[in-house]
Design a protein around this motif. Structure first.
Motif, PDB file in Angstrom:
ATOM      1  N   UNK A  41     -39.406  18.073 -17.169  1.00 25.17           N
ATOM      2  CA  UNK A  41     -39.706  19.127 -16.348  1.00 25.17           C
ATOM      3  C   UNK A  41     -38.871  18.971 -15.098  1.00 25.17           C
ATOM      4  N   UNK A  42     -38.803  17.829 -14.443  1.00 26.17           N
ATOM      5  CA  UNK A  42     -37.798  17.615 -13.107  1.00 26.17           C
ATOM      6  C   UNK A  42     -36.534  17.767 -13.458  1.00 26.17           C
ATOM      7  N   UNK A  43     -35.959  17.665 -14.543  1.00 27.36           N
ATOM      8  CA  UNK A  43     -34.561  17.879 -14.911  1.00 27.36           C
ATOM      9  C   UNK A  43     -34.137  19.215 -14.643  1.00 27.36           C
ATOM     10  N   UNK A  44     -34.983  20.181 -15.116  1.00 29.70           N
ATOM     11  CA  UNK A  44     -34.490  21.559 -15.296  1.00 29.70           C
ATOM     12  C   UNK A  44     -35.269  22.226 -14.125  1.00 29.70           C
ATOM     13  N   UNK A  45     -35.675  21.594 -12.896  1.00 31.69           N
ATOM     14  CA  UNK A  45     -36.281  22.195 -11.811  1.00 31.69           C
ATOM     15  C   UNK A  45     -37.412  23.239 -12.185  1.00 31.69           C
ATOM     16  N   UNK A  46     -37.941  22.910 -13.123  1.00 32.93           N
ATOM     17  CA  UNK A  46     -39.273  23.523 -13.647  1.00 32.93           C
ATOM     18  C   UNK A  46     -40.374  22.777 -13.054  1.00 32.93           C
ATOM     19  N   UNK A  47     -41.072  23.095 -11.849  1.00 43.41           N
ATOM     20  CA  UNK A  47     -42.235  22.663 -11.293  1.00 43.41           C
ATOM     21  C   UNK A  47     -43.427  23.342 -11.280  1.00 43.41           C
ATOM     22  N   UNK A  48     -43.248  24.750 -11.233  1.00 44.57           N
ATOM     23  CA  UNK A  48     -44.225  25.568 -11.117  1.00 44.57           C
ATOM     24  C   UNK A  48     -44.756  26.470 -12.558  1.00 44.57           C
ATOM     25  N   UNK A  49     -44.312  25.955 -13.647  1.00 40.44           N
ATOM     26  CA  UNK A  49     -44.852  26.468 -14.883  1.00 40.44           C
ATOM     27  C   UNK A  49     -46.074  25.801 -15.307  1.00 40.44           C
ATOM     28  N   UNK A  50     -46.756  26.274 -16.285  1.00 39.48           N
ATOM     29  CA  UNK A  50     -47.784  25.587 -16.636  1.00 39.48           C
ATOM     30  C   UNK A  50     -47.509  24.313 -17.360  1.00 39.48           C
ATOM     31  N   UNK A  51     -46.401  24.231 -18.055  1.00 37.15           N
ATOM     32  CA  UNK A  51     -45.910  23.200 -18.824  1.00 37.15           C
ATOM     33  C   UNK A  51     -45.667  21.972 -17.979  1.00 37.15           C
ATOM     34  N   UNK A  52     -45.219  22.199 -16.678  1.00 42.22           N
ATOM     35  CA  UNK A  52     -44.854  21.246 -15.885  1.00 42.22           C
ATOM     36  C   UNK A  52     -46.168  20.631 -15.128  1.00 42.22           C
ATOM     37  N   UNK A  53     -46.827  21.622 -14.836  1.00 43.57           N
ATOM     38  CA  UNK A  53     -48.412  21.255 -14.118  1.00 43.57           C
ATOM     39  C   UNK A  53     -48.917  20.350 -15.156  1.00 43.57           C
ATOM     40  N   UNK A  54     -49.112  20.593 -16.750  1.00 40.97           N
ATOM     41  CA  UNK A  54     -49.828  19.854 -17.741  1.00 40.97           C
ATOM     42  C   UNK A  54     -49.064  18.561 -17.857  1.00 40.97           C
ATOM     43  N   UNK A  55     -47.812  18.558 -17.742  1.00 41.69           N
ATOM     44  CA  UNK A  55     -47.029  17.037 -17.605  1.00 41.69           C
ATOM     45  C   UNK A  55     -47.619  16.485 -16.431  1.00 41.69           C
ATOM     46  N   UNK A  56     -47.483  16.987 -15.355  1.00 36.74           N
ATOM     47  CA  UNK A  56     -48.151  16.213 -14.084  1.00 36.74           C
ATOM     48  C   UNK A  56     -49.422  15.711 -14.296  1.00 36.74           C
ATOM     49  N   UNK A  57     -50.351  16.795 -14.868  1.00 35.14           N
ATOM     50  CA  UNK A  57     -51.896  16.251 -15.081  1.00 35.14           C
ATOM     51  C   UNK A  57     -51.995  15.040 -16.035  1.00 35.14           C
ATOM     52  N   UNK A  58     -51.304  15.283 -17.113  1.00 32.81           N
ATOM     53  CA  UNK A  58     -51.185  14.048 -17.933  1.00 32.81           C
ATOM     54  C   UNK A  58     -50.639  12.507 -17.258  1.00 32.81           C
ATOM     55  N   UNK A  59     -49.781  12.700 -16.665  1.00 34.71           N
ATOM     56  CA  UNK A  59     -49.179  11.619 -15.895  1.00 34.71           C
ATOM     57  C   UNK A  59     -50.098  11.150 -14.800  1.00 34.71           C
ATOM     58  N   UNK A  60     -51.100  12.172 -14.144  1.00 33.77           N
ATOM     59  CA  UNK A  60     -51.866  11.368 -13.344  1.00 33.77           C
ATOM     60  C   UNK A  60     -53.212  10.947 -13.883  1.00 33.77           C
ATOM     61  N   UNK A  61     -53.470  11.414 -14.927  1.00 33.00           N
ATOM     62  CA  UNK A  61     -54.588  10.720 -15.768  1.00 33.00           C
ATOM     63  C   UNK A  61     -54.193   9.472 -16.166  1.00 33.00           C
TER      64      UNK A  61
END
Length: 84
Positions: A41-61
Motif C-alpha cells: 500500500x505504501x509503495x503505490x501511494x495508496x493510503x486512502x483506499x479501503x484496502x490500505x485502511x484494512x492493511x493498517x488495521x491488521x497491522x495495528x491489531x
C-alpha cells in the motif's frame, strides 16, 4: 442469569477469536502472497483506499493487541473452566 452469562461468554470468545486470527497472520508468508503486505500500500501511494485502511488495521491489531489478547485468553479460559 446463567443463560445470559453464557451468552456473553460466547460473544467474548468469538470476539477474542476474531482478534486472534488477525494477530497471528504472518505478513511474509500469507499477506504478501495476496498483496496485503504493509509495503504494497505504501509503495503505490495508496493510503486512502479501503484496502490500505484494512492493511493498517491488521497491522495495528497485530502490534497493539498481542499482550491484551494473552490476558483475555487467560480470563476466558479460567472463566470457562470455573463455569464448565
Amino acid at each position: 442469569m446463567v443463560r445470559s452469562a453464557r451468552g456473553s461468554l460466547a460473544i467474548g470468545e468469538d470476539g477474542t477469536g476474531g482478534l486472534e486470527t488477525l494477530a497471528i497472520l504472518n505478513e511474509e508468508r500469507f499477506l504478501a502472497r495476496i498483496g496485503w503486505a504493509r509495503n504494497s500500500a505504501e509503495l503505490y501511494g495508496d493510503t486512502e483506499s479501503v484496502k490500505a485502511k484494512l492493511i493498517n488495521l491488521i497491522s495495528a491489531v497485530r502490534t497493539l493487541m498481542r499482550i491484551p489478547l494473552i490476558a483475555t485468553n487467560v480470563v476466558v479460559i479460567v472463566y470457562a473452566l470455573v463455569l464448565g
